[in-house]
Design a protein around this motif. Structure first.
Motif, PDB file in Angstrom:
ATOM      1  N   SER A   1       5.857   3.319   1.400  1.00 44.20           N
ATOM      2  CA  SER A   1       4.753   2.361   1.436  1.00 44.20           C
ATOM      3  C   SER A   1       4.782   1.515   2.703  1.00 44.20           C
ATOM      4  N   PHE A   2       3.801   0.620   2.784  1.00 44.78           N
ATOM      5  CA  PHE A   2       3.815  -0.413   3.816  1.00 44.78           C
ATOM      6  C   PHE A   2       3.236  -1.682   3.221  1.00 44.78           C
ATOM      7  N   ASP A   3       3.632  -2.802   3.801  1.00 44.55           N
ATOM      8  CA  ASP A   3       3.192  -4.108   3.338  1.00 44.55           C
ATOM      9  C   ASP A   3       2.120  -4.654   4.251  1.00 44.55           C
TER      10      ASP A   3
ATOM     11  N   GLY B   1       8.260  -1.828  12.071  1.00 48.40           N
ATOM     12  CA  GLY B   1       9.143  -1.822  10.912  1.00 48.40           C
ATOM     13  C   GLY B   1       9.145  -3.173  10.221  1.00 48.40           C
ATOM     14  N   ASN B   2       9.487  -3.183   8.941  1.00 53.77           N
ATOM     15  CA  ASN B   2       9.403  -4.438   8.200  1.00 53.77           C
ATOM     16  C   ASN B   2      10.520  -5.425   8.526  1.00 53.77           C
ATOM     17  N   ASP B   3      11.474  -5.023   9.350  1.00 53.10           N
ATOM     18  CA  ASP B   3      12.547  -5.921   9.782  1.00 53.10           C
ATOM     19  C   ASP B   3      12.398  -6.363  11.239  1.00 53.10           C
ATOM     20  N   HIS B   4      11.408  -5.822  11.928  1.00 59.67           N
ATOM     21  CA  HIS B   4      11.301  -6.047  13.378  1.00 59.67           C
ATOM     22  C   HIS B   4      11.174  -7.523  13.768  1.00 59.67           C
ATOM     23  N   GLU B   5      10.239  -8.232  13.152  1.00 61.55           N
ATOM     24  CA  GLU B   5       9.969  -9.608  13.589  1.00 61.55           C
ATOM     25  C   GLU B   5      11.185 -10.516  13.435  1.00 61.55           C
ATOM     26  N   ILE B   6      11.853 -10.451  12.298  1.00 62.81           N
ATOM     27  CA  ILE B   6      13.010 -11.327  12.091  1.00 62.81           C
ATOM     28  C   ILE B   6      14.207 -10.863  12.930  1.00 62.81           C
ATOM     29  N   HIS B   7      14.327  -9.571  13.137  1.00 66.74           N
ATOM     30  CA  HIS B   7      15.405  -9.026  13.977  1.00 66.74           C
ATOM     31  C   HIS B   7      15.284  -9.533  15.410  1.00 66.74           C
ATOM     32  N   GLU B   8      14.045  -9.644  15.897  1.00 65.95           N
ATOM     33  CA  GLU B   8      13.805 -10.053  17.273  1.00 65.95           C
ATOM     34  C   GLU B   8      13.630 -11.559  17.441  1.00 65.95           C
ATOM     35  N   ASP B   9      13.551 -12.294  16.359  1.00 64.28           N
ATOM     36  CA  ASP B   9      13.326 -13.735  16.430  1.00 64.28           C
ATOM     37  C   ASP B   9      14.487 -14.413  17.159  1.00 64.28           C
ATOM     38  N   PRO B  10      14.212 -15.345  18.073  1.00 64.00           N
ATOM     39  CA  PRO B  10      15.291 -16.005  18.822  1.00 64.00           C
ATOM     40  C   PRO B  10      16.210 -16.857  17.943  1.00 64.00           C
ATOM     41  N   ARG B  11      15.794 -17.159  16.726  1.00 63.96           N
ATOM     42  CA  ARG B  11      16.643 -17.950  15.831  1.00 63.96           C
ATOM     43  C   ARG B  11      17.689 -17.115  15.105  1.00 63.96           C
ATOM     44  N   THR B  12      17.585 -15.787  15.250  1.00 65.24           N
ATOM     45  CA  THR B  12      18.550 -14.919  14.564  1.00 65.24           C
ATOM     46  C   THR B  12      19.321 -14.072  15.563  1.00 65.24           C
TER      47      THR B  12
ATOM     48  N   VAL C   1       0.861  -1.181   0.000  1.00 64.37           N
ATOM     49  CA  VAL C   1       0.000   0.000   0.000  1.00 64.37           C
ATOM     50  C   VAL C   1       0.901   1.235   0.000  1.00 64.37           C
ATOM     51  N   CYS C   2       0.678   2.117  -0.956  1.00 59.70           N
ATOM     52  CA  CYS C   2       1.553   3.267  -1.147  1.00 59.70           C
ATOM     53  C   CYS C   2       0.723   4.548  -1.266  1.00 59.70           C
ATOM     54  N   PRO C   3       0.626   5.339  -0.191  1.00 61.44           N
ATOM     55  CA  PRO C   3      -0.218   6.538  -0.230  1.00 61.44           C
ATOM     56  C   PRO C   3       0.160   7.547  -1.319  1.00 61.44           C
ATOM     57  N   VAL C   4       1.424   7.688  -1.631  1.00 62.04           N
ATOM     58  CA  VAL C   4       1.869   8.646  -2.648  1.00 62.04           C
ATOM     59  C   VAL C   4       1.759   8.053  -4.055  1.00 62.04           C
ATOM     60  N   GLY C   5       1.746   6.738  -4.150  1.00 65.44           N
ATOM     61  CA  GLY C   5       1.693   6.053  -5.439  1.00 65.44           C
ATOM     62  C   GLY C   5       3.069   5.591  -5.876  1.00 65.44           C
ATOM     63  N   ARG C   6       3.167   4.354  -6.314  1.00 70.50           N
ATOM     64  CA  ARG C   6       4.458   3.765  -6.691  1.00 70.50           C
ATOM     65  C   ARG C   6       5.044   4.405  -7.944  1.00 70.50           C
ATOM     66  N   SER C   7       4.230   5.140  -8.706  1.00 71.56           N
ATOM     67  CA  SER C   7       4.715   5.769  -9.930  1.00 71.56           C
ATOM     68  C   SER C   7       5.424   7.103  -9.689  1.00 71.56           C
TER      69      SER C   7
ATOM     70  N   GLY D   1      -6.476 -11.236  10.576  1.00 71.13           N
ATOM     71  CA  GLY D   1      -5.210 -11.955  10.709  1.00 71.13           C
ATOM     72  C   GLY D   1      -4.102 -11.363   9.848  1.00 71.13           C
ATOM     73  N   LEU D   2      -4.101 -10.027   9.741  1.00 68.03           N
ATOM     74  CA  LEU D   2      -3.116  -9.356   8.902  1.00 68.03           C
ATOM     75  C   LEU D   2      -2.037  -8.683   9.737  1.00 68.03           C
ATOM     76  N   VAL D   3      -0.860  -8.604   9.158  1.00 69.01           N
ATOM     77  CA  VAL D   3       0.265  -7.897   9.753  1.00 69.01           C
ATOM     78  C   VAL D   3       0.572  -6.725   8.831  1.00 69.01           C
ATOM     79  N   TYR D   4       0.882  -5.583   9.429  1.00 63.20           N
ATOM     80  CA  TYR D   4       1.210  -4.375   8.674  1.00 63.20           C
ATOM     81  C   TYR D   4       2.651  -4.018   8.985  1.00 63.20           C
ATOM     82  N   SER D   5       3.423  -3.799   7.953  1.00 60.77           N
ATOM     83  CA  SER D   5       4.849  -3.578   8.134  1.00 60.77           C
ATOM     84  C   SER D   5       5.301  -2.367   7.321  1.00 60.77           C
ATOM     85  N   ILE D   6       5.691  -1.310   8.038  1.00 61.59           N
ATOM     86  CA  ILE D   6       6.169  -0.099   7.375  1.00 61.59           C
ATOM     87  C   ILE D   6       7.637  -0.290   7.039  1.00 61.59           C
TER      88      ILE D   6
END
Length: 157
Positions: A89-91, A125-136, A39-45, A79-84
């Motif tokens: 944009s955000f995913d 942030g879009n890196d938060h979950e993997i950054h905090e995961d105990p496997r990493t 989702v991109c408020p300004v538009g990807r173009s 059941g959605l996750v939002y990641s800036i």
């Protein structure tokens, strides 16, 4: 999620963006990607100059942060996750389909340590979950030079 819920989500997001006043708006506000919606408020173009302009505007006015908060409130049961991430944009993706998804495959390779480098490692942030995961072992970086410096330190051990 199903087509009906997806269209309800998209219609709401497009209506929300239609009511935003931004420095500029360009095309492609919602884009389907593998397993997620961008989702991109300004538009990807937008041009690079417009991208930079929106990034500065967003930093001051928290456009994406407020948008995500509104979507979380409106659609708590999807059941959605939002990641800036990035500048513009955000995913949006199903819970569990964030960057940690790759770990199920990497784990099988038997590495002793899995290092992750990301710039958007704080909550939301879009890196938060993997950054905090105990496997990493997570590393917050601000630039490619920063990443290289940390890698050099790790490899010199």
């Amino acid at each position: 999620m199903g087509e009906e819920k997806l269209q309800t989500f998209i219609n709401y997001a497009l209506k929300y963006m239609s009511e935003l006043t931004l420095p500029v708006k360009r095309g492609t506000f919602i884009e389907f990607r593998s397993g997620m919606i961008n989702v991109c408020p300004v538009g990807r173009s937008c041009s690079q100059e417009e991208r930079d302009q929106f990034a500065a505007y967003d930093k001051e006015h928290h456009i994406r942060e407020k948008f995500v908060a509104d979507l979380r409130k409106k659609f708590p049961d999807l059941g959605l996750v939002y990641s800036i991430g990035g500048q513009i944009s955000f995913d949006v993706f199903p819970d569990g389909w964030d960057k940690r998804y790759c770990l199920r495959y990497i784990e099988k390779e038997g590495f002793q340590h899995i290092h992750f480098f990301g710039d958007k490692t704080s909550p939301g942030g879009n890196d938060h979950e993997i950054h905090e995961d105990p496997r990493t072992i997570g590393h917050t970086v601000t630039s490619p030079t920063d990443t290289r410096h940390i890698c050099e330190q790790l490899f010199s051990k």
